[in-house]
Design an enzyme around this catalytic site. Structure first.
Site, PDB file in Angstrom:
ATOM      1  CE  LYS A   1      -3.797   2.302   2.378  1.00 49.95           C
ATOM      2  NZ  LYS A   1      -4.982   2.476   1.546  1.00 49.95           N
TER       3      LYS A   1
ATOM      4  CE  LYS B   1      -3.138   1.145  -9.172  1.00 47.65           C
ATOM      5  NZ  LYS B   1      -3.307   0.472  -7.876  1.00 47.65           N
TER       6      LYS B   1
ATOM      7  CB  CYS C   1      -4.735   7.834  -5.350  1.00 45.14           C
ATOM      8  SG  CYS C   1      -5.840   7.772  -3.966  1.00 45.14           S
TER       9      CYS C   1
END
Lengths: 425, 453
Positions: free
Chosen positions: A45, A175, A137
């Site tokens: 994470k 990502k 995110c």
């Protein structure tokens, strides 16, 4: 038995099933449980700079469909809320204890070279196999100029990726956020910046529901809500498309892909791999059912590969990429009509009403000694296959090819296209 | 059978422990929880031209009401049901759904596992009934009043629909309580907690309906009189007389009419006071035979046997009911016919059965072979007949009767203009509550149209 070992951007794992950077990979306890269960790797994470962030309560929203829970899922949780040191110590220990598993560390710090340089040095000391740059995110961190705020600007992606390559020996996974109009911009930037692989998709901007009593969006924090990141089985089609676009783009072709987005079963995983993914990342399915789901993923994939004669992942990796085309190249002479298997038909009439109300009036209804009979009117059938999708009985309605002896002609060359390509003389 | 002839017949009340009576007739099929209902509702395919709707005598829009359960629109769901069938609550509990909507359900064809339509119907209707009054309003007053004879499902369905259409209704009921077979005839475990009375009270909430109890046709009111006083009359009088076995000694003590016993049972304030035989034999093959057999067993009968003269597939009782009886420990003996009732000091003691078979022509015949069963109580459950006398007080205008039932047309009008009939006293189909409701509803619509013409 098929060999499931995977190598992506130099990172090896005993199988392609990784846990994505998310709550299940937040700490040693969970990750060790995952490895014991059989997961091939984890993306830890996301780490950030101290002091750690603080999360809200609650954090998740979910969509149920006809009693099926978590068809869609979203969250407004931020990156790790634990001190950097604690995370780094645990990562080092887990990697030492589980050397055959892939250990990727997700990172997110402010967009300054020195910040990235500083954290990269610390991560390197853990002996992790690689890093993943969290440019995806979409909530919370993006308001602070990180996460998707970076991922939506290809120039930033390229810049930060380049810093990471400069200041680290580790393979860099970039990502990507799906909250862009064209995934190729960010993907190309990652490649130009020197990224070793891309991971996608991150979560999608979303409001899961509106509570009709409190009039608050969900998930709800004291009567208010902000958009969260959407994931789970319902996002898989969006992810597959984005993966395919990167796999077949002239500039990004060959860039290793770690596929993410609604993967719940070995079938989902096989589809991502067929579209070019070298590993797949799972989160929602594990959060829903626990780590044990990997057992079926592993032997389900291996058993399927055995039936197909694929010995290794590379035997089918990317096999579907060549079949992803532009619309204009699809065969305009390909003709199908629906066929209803009368023996399998349960007389629900759904094919009839779908075609009658919303499509081409190509299914007739009649009574045969009182028994309902639904039949395709082949002359009217355009082969859209809506009826096949609404039919609740598997394989009852199928699309039959009508061979008209015509060659493959794409719209680009179709005589009906006023702008068609002229055959070169 | 060693005790034959030496033991006194054993019929007595209070076979169960005192506290056991409280739960003895609990709901045989408990309701679905909200979550179960959602999952079950999701199984409905929302068929077009749905076979289940066609299979429902009242034509409830089943896909629509189930779809509304799915979205949490329980009120809309219940109104879909009740607008077609105001006794949707009872029907959800007593309908032989396995022979109606659920048999027709496309999931029966697909996987032999229909959507639980009856249970879902109960879910929606119970929710609406628990939430408040019946949901319909009276139409603009027509100024007319219609007579309804019989406050059973046919009569009250007719009365309620007439009320919706703006007519006033006077209902004449022979018994002291409303509900007809819902209140007096249906097995207790299908409608526990005084459901039938609650349902009647609830549907009466529409207003404009007056029920006059203890007014029997032919005794307290006559058809001729009603025809004079009212512009239209609906007869929902049911059947009154139980058929006879036609045997000597049928008058022995302990030889009982199942329908009458069930009525006593349903109205009993204390079930512990009902006399129950130790060994019970039920003669018949319909749902009444099953009902009396199971209720006897639950009241403490040690040994209950249903004796039916034909095979399982000829039984009037549904497969589901036969199965239920067997689960409850009732023995069903097929292919036996009663030939003799054997008494002891004026009480039945034993029953003699002849084995039966079909002859070459397919006719039922008795064989020479006999067997006997000890029986402290013998219940006759071989059907009821219409007592037509009250209708025919005026000899000049008798009501047409065929095969023991009143003759009616599609609109449920009898041979007399302005006189309508429905339910068990007519022969419009099966002897089901749901059919009675449909008869009442159709008659009401026809009556309203007639009065406005």
């Amino acid at each position: 038995m098929a060999d499931l070992r995977s190598t992506i951007a130099g990172v090896k794992s005993p199988n392609p099933f990784w846990l994505a950077s998310a709550p299940p990979t937040d700490k040693e306890y969970n990750v060790v449980r995952a490895f014991k269960a059989g997961w091939g790797g984890v993306v830890w994470k996301t780490l950030g700079e101290d002091p750690p962030i603080v999360n809200t309560c609650s954090r998740y929203g979910a969509m149920s469909l006809n009693g099926q829970r978590m068809v869609g899922f979203n969250n407004i949780e931020l990156i790790t809320d634990r001190p950097l040191d604690v995370n780094l110590q645990e990562i080092k220990r887990v990697k030492r204890d589980w050397p055959d598993r892939a250990m990727i560390v997700s990172l997110m710090v402010p967009c300054e070279e020195r910040n990235w340089k500083a954290i990269l040095k610390r991560v390197e000391e853990t002996d992790a196999d690689g890093i993943e740059l969290n440019f995806g995110c979409p909530h919370g961190m993006s308001e602070r100029g990180m996460g998707a705020a970076v991922g939506q600007v290809p120039e930033y992606i390229e810049m930060v990726t380049r810093w990471c390559k400069q200041h680290s020996r580790m393979p860099v996974f970039v990502k990507l956020t799906p909250n862009v109009t064209n995934i190729l911009g960010p993907a190309r930037a990652a490649k130009v910046g020197g990224g070793d692989a891309v991971s996608l998709i991150n979560t999608i901007n979303s409001i899961m529901a509106v509570n009709l009593d409190s009039m608050s969006p969900e998930p709800e924090v004291d009567g208010k809500g902000s958009h969260g990141g959407y994931c789970g089985p319902a996002v898989k089609p969006i992810a597959l498309h984005m993966v395919a676009e990167i796999a077949r783009d002239a500039e990004t072709r060959g860039l290793p892909i770690s596929g993410i987005g609604g993967i719940s079963t070995w079938r989902d995983a096989a589809e991502f791999i067929a579209l070019g993914s070298g590993s797949v990342q799972v989160c929602t399915a594990a959060m829903h059912k626990g780590f044990k789901i990997v057992e079926d993923m592993i032997d389900g994939l291996a058993n399927w590969m055995d039936t197909k004669g694929y010995r290794t992942l590379s035997d089918f990796q990317g096999r579907a990429v060549g079949n992803v085309s532009d619309w204009k190249f699809l065969n305009m002479n390909y003709k199908t009509v629906a066929a209803i298997d009368q023996a399998a038909c349960i007389k629900c009439g759904l094919c009839y009403i779908a075609c009658e109300d919303t499509s081409h009036q190509a299914i007739s209804k009649a009574r045969d000694n009182g028994t309902r009979r639904y039949q395709v009117i082949e002359e009217e059938c355009v082969g859209c296959n809506l009826c096949m999708h609404v039919c609740p009985v598997d394989h009852c309605i199928t699309m039959k090819r009508v061979d008209r002896g015509l060659p493959h002609v794409g719209w680009v060359d179709d005589p009906r296209n006023p702008q068609r390509r002229q055959a070169a003389n | 059978m060693s005790g034959s002839g030496t033991e006194a017949p054993d019929v007595k009340p209070g076979r169960l422990e005192k506290g056991a009576y409280q739960n003895v007739f609990d709901d045989i099929a408990p309701p679905l929880s909200a979550r179960e209902a959602l999952i079950e509702a999701a199984r409905c395919h929302f068929c077009y031209d749905a076979p289940c709707v066609e299979a429902c005598p009242t034509g409830i829009d089943i896909p629509s009401f189930i779809g509304k359960i799915r979205t949490g629109n329980l009120k809309g769901s219940a109104i879909d049901i009740l607008s077609a069938n105001i006794f949707g609550g009872t029907c959800a509990r007593v309908c032989p759904v396995e022979e109606l909507c659920e048999e027709a359900c496309v999931r029966t064809a697909g996987e032999n596992k229909p959507v639980k339509i009856g249970m879902l119907q109960r879910h929606a209707v119970d929710a609406l009934m628990a939430a408040g009054p019946q949901p319909f309003t009276r139409g603009p007053e027509s100024g007319r009043t219609v007579a309804v004879v019989g406050a059973g499902p046919a009569g009250l369905a007719c009365a309620h629909r007439l009320a919706m259409l703006g007519q006033k209704v006077d209902v004449y009921e022979a018994r002291s309580r409303s509900g007809g077979l819902n209140e007096h005839g249906i097995a207790a475990y299908k409608v526990p907690d005084a459901f039938a009375q609650r349902e009647v009270a609830w549907l009466m909430g529409i207003g404009g309906i007056a029920i006059h109890h203890n007014k029997a046709l032919g005794r307290d009111v006559t058809l001729a009189e009603l025809r004079k006083r009212y512009p239209a009359v609906f007869l929902g009088v049911g059947l009154q007389s139980t058929q006879k076995l036609g045997l000597a000694d049928e008058a022995l003590d302990g030889v009982e009419d199942a329908v009458a016993y069930i009525e006593r049972l349903r109205q009993a304030k204390d079930l512990g006071t009902l006399p129950v035989g130790r060994r019970v034999v039920v003669i018949g093959g319909g749902n009444t035979a099953i009902d009396i057999a199971i209720q006897s067993k639950r009241l403490g009968a040690e040994d209950v046997t249903i004796a039916y003269r034909r095979g399982p597939s000829q039984m009037g009782a549904t497969d589901h009911e036969q199965h239920l009886a067997q689960i409850e420990g009732v023995r069903i003996r097929h292919w036996v016919a009663t030939t003799r009732l054997i008494g002891w000091k004026g009480r039945v003691k034993e029953i003699e059965l002849a084995y039966t078979r079909l002859d070459e022509a397919g006719k039922l015949v008795l064989t020479e072979a006999r067997t006997t069963l000890l029986a402290d109580t013998v219940f006759k459950a071989i059907g009821q007949t219409l007592v037509a006398d009250p209708f025919n007080a005026d000899a000049r205008e008798p009501l047409a009767v065929k095969n023991g039932k009143l003759v009616v047309n599609d609109e449920r009008e009898t041979s007399l203009a302005g006189v309508y009939a429905g339910g068990d006293c007519t022969a419009t189909g099966t002897d089901l509550t749901v059919r009675a409701v449909e008869d009442g509803k159709r008659a009401a619509i026809a009556i309203d149209r007639r009065l406005r013409a």
